[in-house]
Design an enzyme around this catalytic site. Structure first.
Site, PDB file in Angstrom:
ATOM      1  CG  ASP A  33       0.105  -4.494 -12.241  1.00 20.16           C
ATOM      2  OD1 ASP A  33      -0.658  -3.469 -12.790  1.00 20.16           O
ATOM      3  OD2 ASP A  33       0.646  -4.206 -11.162  1.00 20.16           O
ATOM      4  CE1 TYR A 153      -5.708   3.115  -0.579  1.00 22.12           C
ATOM      5  CE2 TYR A 153      -5.380   4.074   1.394  1.00 22.12           C
ATOM      6  CZ  TYR A 153      -4.865   3.169   0.445  1.00 22.12           C
ATOM      7  OH  TYR A 153      -3.804   2.508   0.769  1.00 22.12           O
ATOM      8  CE  LYS A 157      -5.717  -0.297   0.756  1.00 23.40           C
ATOM      9  NZ  LYS A 157      -5.118  -1.643   0.214  1.00 23.40           N
TER      10      LYS A 157
HETATM   11  P1  NAI Z   1       1.638   1.375  -6.852  1.00 18.72           P
HETATM   12  O1  NAI Z   1       0.610   2.267  -7.569  1.00 18.72           O
HETATM   13  O2  NAI Z   1       3.193   1.596  -7.128  1.00 18.72           O
HETATM   14  O3  NAI Z   1       1.230  -0.165  -7.433  1.00 18.72           O
HETATM   15  C1  NAI Z   1       0.047  -0.663  -7.448  1.00 18.72           C
HETATM   16  C2  NAI Z   1      -0.180  -1.589  -8.694  1.00 18.72           C
HETATM   17  O4  NAI Z   1      -1.652  -2.130  -8.598  1.00 18.72           O
HETATM   18  C3  NAI Z   1      -0.039  -0.731  -9.945  1.00 18.72           C
HETATM   19  O5  NAI Z   1       1.102  -1.658 -10.648  1.00 18.72           O
HETATM   20  C4  NAI Z   1      -1.162  -0.798 -10.773  1.00 18.72           C
HETATM   21  O6  NAI Z   1      -1.199  -1.091 -12.259  1.00 18.72           O
HETATM   22  C5  NAI Z   1      -1.923  -2.122  -9.898  1.00 18.72           C
HETATM   23  N1  NAI Z   1      -3.299  -2.032 -10.282  1.00 18.72           N
HETATM   24  C6  NAI Z   1      -3.918  -0.932 -10.099  1.00 18.72           C
HETATM   25  N2  NAI Z   1      -5.419  -1.168 -10.330  1.00 18.72           N
HETATM   26  C7  NAI Z   1      -5.440  -2.538 -10.885  1.00 18.72           C
HETATM   27  C8  NAI Z   1      -6.185  -3.253 -11.640  1.00 18.72           C
HETATM   28  N3  NAI Z   1      -7.795  -2.499 -11.633  1.00 18.72           N
HETATM   29  N4  NAI Z   1      -5.998  -4.343 -11.940  1.00 18.72           N
HETATM   30  C9  NAI Z   1      -4.842  -4.912 -11.848  1.00 18.72           C
HETATM   31  N5  NAI Z   1      -3.728  -4.086 -11.212  1.00 18.72           N
HETATM   32  C10 NAI Z   1      -4.284  -2.980 -10.939  1.00 18.72           C
HETATM   33  O7  NAI Z   1       1.195   1.674  -5.362  1.00 18.72           O
HETATM   34  P2  NAI Z   1       1.900   0.585  -4.239  1.00 18.72           P
HETATM   35  O8  NAI Z   1       2.271   1.763  -3.263  1.00 18.72           O
HETATM   36  O9  NAI Z   1       2.653  -0.259  -4.586  1.00 18.72           O
HETATM   37  O10 NAI Z   1       0.467  -0.004  -3.696  1.00 18.72           O
HETATM   38  C11 NAI Z   1       0.288  -1.394  -3.332  1.00 18.72           C
HETATM   39  C12 NAI Z   1      -0.724  -1.652  -2.213  1.00 18.72           C
HETATM   40  O11 NAI Z   1      -0.193  -0.845  -0.938  1.00 18.72           O
HETATM   41  C13 NAI Z   1      -1.967  -0.926  -2.664  1.00 18.72           C
HETATM   42  O12 NAI Z   1      -2.810  -1.854  -2.178  1.00 18.72           O
HETATM   43  C14 NAI Z   1      -1.918   0.301  -1.675  1.00 18.72           C
HETATM   44  O13 NAI Z   1      -3.402   0.452  -1.310  1.00 18.72           O
HETATM   45  C15 NAI Z   1      -1.212   0.038  -0.495  1.00 18.72           C
HETATM   46  N6  NAI Z   1      -0.621   0.875   0.342  1.00 18.72           N
HETATM   47  C16 NAI Z   1       0.408   1.774  -0.472  1.00 18.72           C
HETATM   48  C17 NAI Z   1       0.989   2.852   0.643  1.00 18.72           C
HETATM   49  C18 NAI Z   1       1.741   3.513   0.154  1.00 18.72           C
HETATM   50  O14 NAI Z   1       2.222   4.645   0.681  1.00 18.72           O
HETATM   51  N7  NAI Z   1       2.314   3.533  -1.198  1.00 18.72           N
HETATM   52  C19 NAI Z   1       0.412   2.887   2.093  1.00 18.72           C
HETATM   53  C20 NAI Z   1      -0.573   1.933   2.334  1.00 18.72           C
HETATM   54  C21 NAI Z   1      -0.841   1.101   1.534  1.00 18.72           C
END
Ligand code: NAI
Length: 280
Positions: A33, A153, A157
């Site tokens: 991360d 976005y 996806k």
């Molecule tokens: P979050 O924001 O809690 O976690 C995402 C993580 O990805 C963070 O720890 C962040 O530091 C890391 N990240 C971002 N850019 C980065 C980079 N350039 N290099 C390395 N790490 C990076 O978000 P969440 O909700 O856990 O999202 C996880 C996945 O789920 C994502 O792919 C998101 O698109 C997907 N998702 C989330 C939904 C939601 O409602 N939270 C719904 C549908 C999909």
């Protein structure tokens, strides 16, 4: 021997929940991360993906049984292209040779129900067929207008689900015995959605575009448990699927008939059979 997992996005939300549940079950996990994890890497850049994968493999002792790609962003900018698409495809490509050495290799990606929402066909096409520089250029043009910026976005996806579907049956993945699948969440309560759910007005908007009749907004564990099953030795035959684990939003939006695309193709089917071609 305990299975070894490399999990991107392990510093927060779904990735963090997945890493925690895997560790609780006795697995070895190396998180990748930008922050709060074992390996610090920026998956928005080619060097970050390459070096992050190498460092994660080294930390894993050179062997990996499963890769889970959860890192993502939801900004209306080109950064979303680089993290959500290339941060998955290139990172997994770096790990694939090591995965193929495992006796039960698996990979899974966090997509989204947004893959069903309106997107930019031009950006989806660029992601699937062009270079990162071209896709970023297309995204930059979309980002110039807030309305089209919001399509970025969903486009990433849609494209990642299509990439997984295409790759999953190739000699590199299916041929190497590596099931590759996507889990597509609805609205998960994580830092990513905190702002969206901060007021009754914005929540009402979210609920209109992502209707979730089953149990409403979901905890990260609801996605983590499915990722863990898809990347377990029990998953021997799921390939290329995007599994909507979304409180029912896929069904509400697309309806109960997800099969009728084939109904007008009966003639084509018999033609294939007559010609001795595999039908499908
Ligand atoms: P979050 O924001 O809690 O976690 C995402 C993580 O990805 C963070 O720890 C962040 O530091 C890391 N990240 C971002 N850019 C980065 C980079 N350039 N290099 C390395 N790490 C990076 O978000 P969440 O909700 O856990 O999202 C996880 C996945 O789920 C994502 O792919 C998101 O698109 C997907 N998702 C989330 C939904 C939601 O409602 N939270 C719904 C549908 C999909």
């Amino acid at each position: 021997m305990a299975r070894t997992y490399i999990v991107t996005g392990a510093g927060s939300g779904i990735g963090a929940a997945t890493a925690r549940l895997l560790r609780e079950a006795g697995a070895t996990v190396v998180g990748v991360d930008l922050k709060n994890s074992d390996i610090s890497a920026d998956l928005s850049t080619p060097a970050g993906r390459r070096e992050g994968a190498a460092a994660a493999l080294e930390a894993a002792g050179g062997r990996v049984d499963a890769a889970i790609a959860s890192a993502g962003v939801s900004l209306p900018t080109a950064l979303t292209v680089s993290v959500n698409y290339y941060g998955v495809t290139e990172f997994l490509a770096e790990l694939r040779p090591a995965l193929a050495q495992s006796t039960a290799p698996r990979a899974a990606v966090v997509g989204s129900m947004s893959s069903l929402q309106p997107n930019s066909p031009q950006l989806v096409e660029a992601l699937l067929t062009s270079t990162e520089a071209t896709a970023v250029e297309v995204a930059d043009q979309l980002a110039a207008d807030p309305q089209t910026g919001n399509l970025i976005y969903a486009s990433t996806k849609r494209a990642i689900s299509r990439w997984v579907r295409a790759q999953s049956v190739t000699p590199e993945w299916a041929g190497a015995g590596i099931p590759l699948n996507v889990v597509a969440p609805g609205i998960v309560v994580t830092p990513m959605t905190e702002q969206l759910l901060a007021s009754p007005e914005s929540t009402a908007f979210v609920d209109a575009v992502v209707p979730m009749p089953l149990n409403y907004h979901q905890p990260p564990e609801s996605i983590a448990n499915l990722l863990i099953w898809l990347t377990s030795p029990e998953n021997t035959h799921c390939a290329g699927q995007t599994i909507y684990c979304d409180g029912g939003s896929d069904v509400v939006l697309r309806g109960e008939d997800a099969w009728s695309w084939a109904d007008g193709r009966v003639g084509e089917y018999f033609q294939q059979l007559t010609a001795g071609q595999p039908a499908g």
